[in-house]
Write a protein that holds these residues in place. Structure first.
Motif, PDB file in Angstrom:
ATOM      1  N   GLU A  32       0.856  -1.194   0.076  1.00  0.00           N
ATOM      2  CA  GLU A  32      -0.040  -0.101  -0.001  1.00  0.00           C
ATOM      3  C   GLU A  32       0.828   1.337  -0.029  1.00  0.00           C
ATOM      4  OE1 GLU A  32      -3.380   0.310  -0.162  1.00  0.00           O
ATOM      5  OE2 GLU A  32      -3.518  -1.684  -0.412  1.00  0.00           O
ATOM      6  N   ASP A  33       2.131   1.228   0.616  1.00  0.00           N
ATOM      7  CA  ASP A  33       2.946   2.283   0.752  1.00  0.00           C
ATOM      8  C   ASP A  33       3.647   2.825  -0.484  1.00  0.00           C
ATOM      9  OD1 ASP A  33       1.840   2.778   3.279  1.00  0.00           O
ATOM     10  OD2 ASP A  33       3.505   1.734   4.152  1.00  0.00           O
ATOM     11  N   ALA A  34       3.612   1.948  -1.507  1.00  0.00           N
ATOM     12  CA  ALA A  34       4.503   1.919  -2.563  1.00  0.00           C
ATOM     13  C   ALA A  34       3.560   3.157  -3.563  1.00  0.00           C
ATOM     14  CB  ALA A  34       4.252   0.885  -3.796  1.00  0.00           C
ATOM     15  N   GLU A  35       4.471   4.099  -4.130  1.00  0.00           N
ATOM     16  CA  GLU A  35       4.160   5.286  -4.936  1.00  0.00           C
ATOM     17  C   GLU A  35       3.456   4.769  -6.216  1.00  0.00           C
ATOM     18  OE1 GLU A  35       5.476   9.443  -6.764  1.00  0.00           O
ATOM     19  OE2 GLU A  35       6.750   8.358  -5.482  1.00  0.00           O
ATOM     20  N   PRO A  36       2.212   5.052  -6.714  1.00  0.00           N
ATOM     21  CA  PRO A  36       1.762   4.477  -7.921  1.00  0.00           C
ATOM     22  C   PRO A  36       2.294   5.107  -9.237  1.00  0.00           C
ATOM     23  CG  PRO A  36       0.144   6.070  -6.865  1.00  0.00           C
ATOM     24  CD  PRO A  36       1.298   5.955  -5.922  1.00  0.00           C
ATOM     25  N   VAL A  37       3.314   4.932  -9.486  1.00  0.00           N
ATOM     26  CA  VAL A  37       4.193   5.657 -10.738  1.00  0.00           C
ATOM     27  C   VAL A  37       5.048   4.428 -11.399  1.00  0.00           C
ATOM     28  CG1 VAL A  37       5.955   7.343 -11.350  1.00  0.00           C
ATOM     29  CG2 VAL A  37       4.346   7.962  -9.482  1.00  0.00           C
ATOM     30  N   PHE A  38       4.931   4.424 -12.732  1.00  0.00           N
ATOM     31  CA  PHE A  38       6.026   3.696 -13.448  1.00  0.00           C
ATOM     32  C   PHE A  38       6.878   4.271 -14.148  1.00  0.00           C
ATOM     33  CE2 PHE A  38       7.012   1.967 -17.734  1.00  0.00           C
ATOM     34  CZ  PHE A  38       7.167   0.575 -17.186  1.00  0.00           C
ATOM     35  N   GLU A  39       8.012   4.091 -13.808  1.00  0.00           N
ATOM     36  CA  GLU A  39       9.336   4.671 -14.498  1.00  0.00           C
ATOM     37  C   GLU A  39      10.036   3.843 -15.498  1.00  0.00           C
ATOM     38  OE1 GLU A  39      11.861   7.341 -11.786  1.00  0.00           O
ATOM     39  OE2 GLU A  39      10.398   6.856 -10.239  1.00  0.00           O
ATOM     40  N   GLY A  42      14.087   7.089 -17.537  1.00  0.00           N
ATOM     41  CA  GLY A  42      14.173   8.375 -16.970  1.00  0.00           C
ATOM     42  C   GLY A  42      12.736   9.010 -17.129  1.00  0.00           C
ATOM     43  N   GLN A  43      11.561   8.618 -17.682  1.00  0.00           N
ATOM     44  CA  GLN A  43      10.583   9.035 -17.550  1.00  0.00           C
ATOM     45  C   GLN A  43       9.606   8.421 -16.456  1.00  0.00           C
ATOM     46  OE1 GLN A  43       9.238  11.812 -19.869  1.00  0.00           O
ATOM     47  NE2 GLN A  43      11.598  11.915 -20.228  1.00  0.00           N
ATOM     48  N   ARG A  44       8.804   9.340 -16.157  1.00  0.00           N
ATOM     49  CA  ARG A  44       7.479   8.840 -15.120  1.00  0.00           C
ATOM     50  C   ARG A  44       6.097   8.807 -15.590  1.00  0.00           C
ATOM     51  NH1 ARG A  44       8.881   9.616  -9.417  1.00  0.00           N
ATOM     52  NH2 ARG A  44       6.842  10.205  -9.044  1.00  0.00           N
ATOM     53  N   TYR A  45       5.450   7.644 -15.494  1.00  0.00           N
ATOM     54  CA  TYR A  45       4.099   7.665 -15.775  1.00  0.00           C
ATOM     55  C   TYR A  45       3.169   7.389 -14.812  1.00  0.00           C
ATOM     56  CZ  TYR A  45       6.783   7.562 -20.355  1.00  0.00           C
ATOM     57  OH  TYR A  45       7.484   7.725 -21.371  1.00  0.00           O
ATOM     58  N   GLU A  46       2.026   7.889 -14.731  1.00  0.00           N
ATOM     59  CA  GLU A  46       1.181   7.605 -13.703  1.00  0.00           C
ATOM     60  C   GLU A  46      -0.215   7.799 -14.164  1.00  0.00           C
ATOM     61  OE1 GLU A  46       0.675  11.291 -11.011  1.00  0.00           O
ATOM     62  OE2 GLU A  46       2.590  11.405 -11.685  1.00  0.00           O
ATOM     63  N   ALA A  47      -1.263   7.170 -13.277  1.00  0.00           N
ATOM     64  CA  ALA A  47      -2.579   7.060 -13.626  1.00  0.00           C
ATOM     65  C   ALA A  47      -2.957   8.574 -14.366  1.00  0.00           C
ATOM     66  CB  ALA A  47      -3.713   6.972 -12.446  1.00  0.00           C
ATOM     67  N   GLY A  48      -3.825   8.703 -15.413  1.00  0.00           N
ATOM     68  CA  GLY A  48      -4.298   9.909 -15.995  1.00  0.00           C
ATOM     69  C   GLY A  48      -3.318  10.153 -17.329  1.00  0.00           C
ATOM     70  N   ASP A  49      -2.335   9.855 -17.287  1.00  0.00           N
ATOM     71  CA  ASP A  49      -1.182  10.240 -18.453  1.00  0.00           C
ATOM     72  C   ASP A  49      -1.655   9.585 -19.612  1.00  0.00           C
ATOM     73  OD1 ASP A  49       0.425  11.527 -16.493  1.00  0.00           O
ATOM     74  OD2 ASP A  49       2.070  10.069 -16.554  1.00  0.00           O
ATOM     75  N   TYR A  66      -3.445   6.132 -25.661  1.00  0.00           N
ATOM     76  CA  TYR A  66      -3.985   5.290 -24.486  1.00  0.00           C
ATOM     77  C   TYR A  66      -3.775   6.207 -23.287  1.00  0.00           C
ATOM     78  CZ  TYR A  66      -2.710   1.562 -27.467  1.00  0.00           C
ATOM     79  OH  TYR A  66      -2.542   0.633 -28.777  1.00  0.00           O
ATOM     80  N   GLU A  67      -4.904   5.908 -22.374  1.00  0.00           N
ATOM     81  CA  GLU A  67      -4.902   6.577 -20.978  1.00  0.00           C
ATOM     82  C   GLU A  67      -4.377   5.391 -19.995  1.00  0.00           C
ATOM     83  OE1 GLU A  67      -7.540   9.120 -17.742  1.00  0.00           O
ATOM     84  OE2 GLU A  67      -8.216   9.068 -20.086  1.00  0.00           O
ATOM     85  N   ILE A  68      -3.535   5.868 -19.326  1.00  0.00           N
ATOM     86  CA  ILE A  68      -3.114   4.976 -18.048  1.00  0.00           C
ATOM     87  C   ILE A  68      -4.073   5.094 -17.008  1.00  0.00           C
ATOM     88  CG2 ILE A  68      -1.413   4.447 -16.342  1.00  0.00           C
ATOM     89  CD1 ILE A  68       0.628   5.681 -18.122  1.00  0.00           C
ATOM     90  N   THR A  69      -4.641   3.941 -16.530  1.00  0.00           N
ATOM     91  CA  THR A  69      -5.752   3.921 -15.509  1.00  0.00           C
ATOM     92  C   THR A  69      -4.932   3.424 -14.213  1.00  0.00           C
ATOM     93  OG1 THR A  69      -6.417   1.641 -16.175  1.00  0.00           O
ATOM     94  CG2 THR A  69      -7.682   3.508 -17.207  1.00  0.00           C
ATOM     95  N   ILE A  95       7.887  -2.326 -26.698  1.00  0.00           N
ATOM     96  CA  ILE A  95       6.817  -1.579 -27.564  1.00  0.00           C
ATOM     97  C   ILE A  95       7.264  -0.114 -27.327  1.00  0.00           C
ATOM     98  CG2 ILE A  95       5.146  -3.309 -27.852  1.00  0.00           C
ATOM     99  CD1 ILE A  95       3.360  -1.862 -26.220  1.00  0.00           C
ATOM    100  N   GLY A  96       8.098   0.273 -26.299  1.00  0.00           N
ATOM    101  CA  GLY A  96       8.575   1.662 -25.985  1.00  0.00           C
ATOM    102  C   GLY A  96       7.189   2.374 -25.381  1.00  0.00           C
ATOM    103  N   ILE A  97       7.238   3.536 -25.011  1.00  0.00           N
ATOM    104  CA  ILE A  97       6.251   4.254 -24.400  1.00  0.00           C
ATOM    105  C   ILE A  97       6.842   5.730 -24.484  1.00  0.00           C
ATOM    106  CG2 ILE A  97       7.152   4.325 -22.021  1.00  0.00           C
ATOM    107  CD1 ILE A  97       4.160   4.051 -21.222  1.00  0.00           C
ATOM    108  N   THR A  98       5.776   6.601 -24.847  1.00  0.00           N
ATOM    109  CA  THR A  98       6.193   8.198 -24.588  1.00  0.00           C
ATOM    110  C   THR A  98       4.825   8.753 -24.248  1.00  0.00           C
ATOM    111  OG1 THR A  98       5.475   8.612 -27.133  1.00  0.00           O
ATOM    112  CG2 THR A  98       7.586   8.176 -26.584  1.00  0.00           C
ATOM    113  N   HIS A  99       4.847   9.966 -23.617  1.00  0.00           N
ATOM    114  CA  HIS A  99       3.618  10.908 -23.496  1.00  0.00           C
ATOM    115  C   HIS A  99       3.056  11.036 -24.646  1.00  0.00           C
ATOM    116  CE1 HIS A  99       3.895  11.084 -18.807  1.00  0.00           C
ATOM    117  NE2 HIS A  99       5.362  11.221 -19.135  1.00  0.00           N
ATOM    118  N   ALA A 100       1.706  11.057 -24.906  1.00  0.00           N
ATOM    119  CA  ALA A 100       1.228  11.420 -26.072  1.00  0.00           C
ATOM    120  C   ALA A 100       1.410  12.782 -26.524  1.00  0.00           C
ATOM    121  CB  ALA A 100      -0.449  11.169 -25.871  1.00  0.00           C
TER     122      ALA A 100
END
Length: 103
Positions: A32-39, A42-49, A66-69, A95-100
């Motif tokens: 439960e204490d883990a921060e809900p972020v995927f890195e 060097g880029q951070r992604y979180e719900a709503g991105d 795509y929207e990260i849920t 498959i790579g990932i970038t902010h839209a």
């Protein structure tokens, strides 16, 4: 309500499925204490991105936004066009990932 049908299939409501999914990712990502972020890279992604996957198999999938849920250290859950995708760190590395909004 979760039930086993006459055919033997396990059924759960969408709400139960969402709770189970959240519990899975929480446990996988350190509790439960883990921060809900995927890195990654060097880029951070979180719900709503809103993101794209530039090395996805098809042009349509590369162009789709795509929207990260849900996000966590081990991967993300993203939605697009009414479909939901769970992607692990390995999937995303492939498959790579970038902010839209990035080019």
């Amino acid at each position: 309500m979760t039930a086993v049908t006459a055919a033997g299939w396990w059924e759960e409501s969408p709400a139960e499925a969402a709770v189970a999914d959240r519990q899975y990712w929480t446990a996988r990502d350190g509790g439960e204490d883990a921060e809900p972020v995927f890195e990654i890279d060097g880029q951070r992604y979180e719900a709503g991105d809103r993101v794209r996957f530039p090395r996805a198999a098809t042009r349509k999938d590369r162009d789709r936004t795509y929207e990260i849920t849900e996000a966590g250290a081990g991967g993300i859950t993203a939605e697009a066009d009414g479909c939901r995708y769970q992607l692990s760190r390995g999937d995303i590395a492939a498959i790579g990932i970038t902010h839209a909004d990035q080019k």
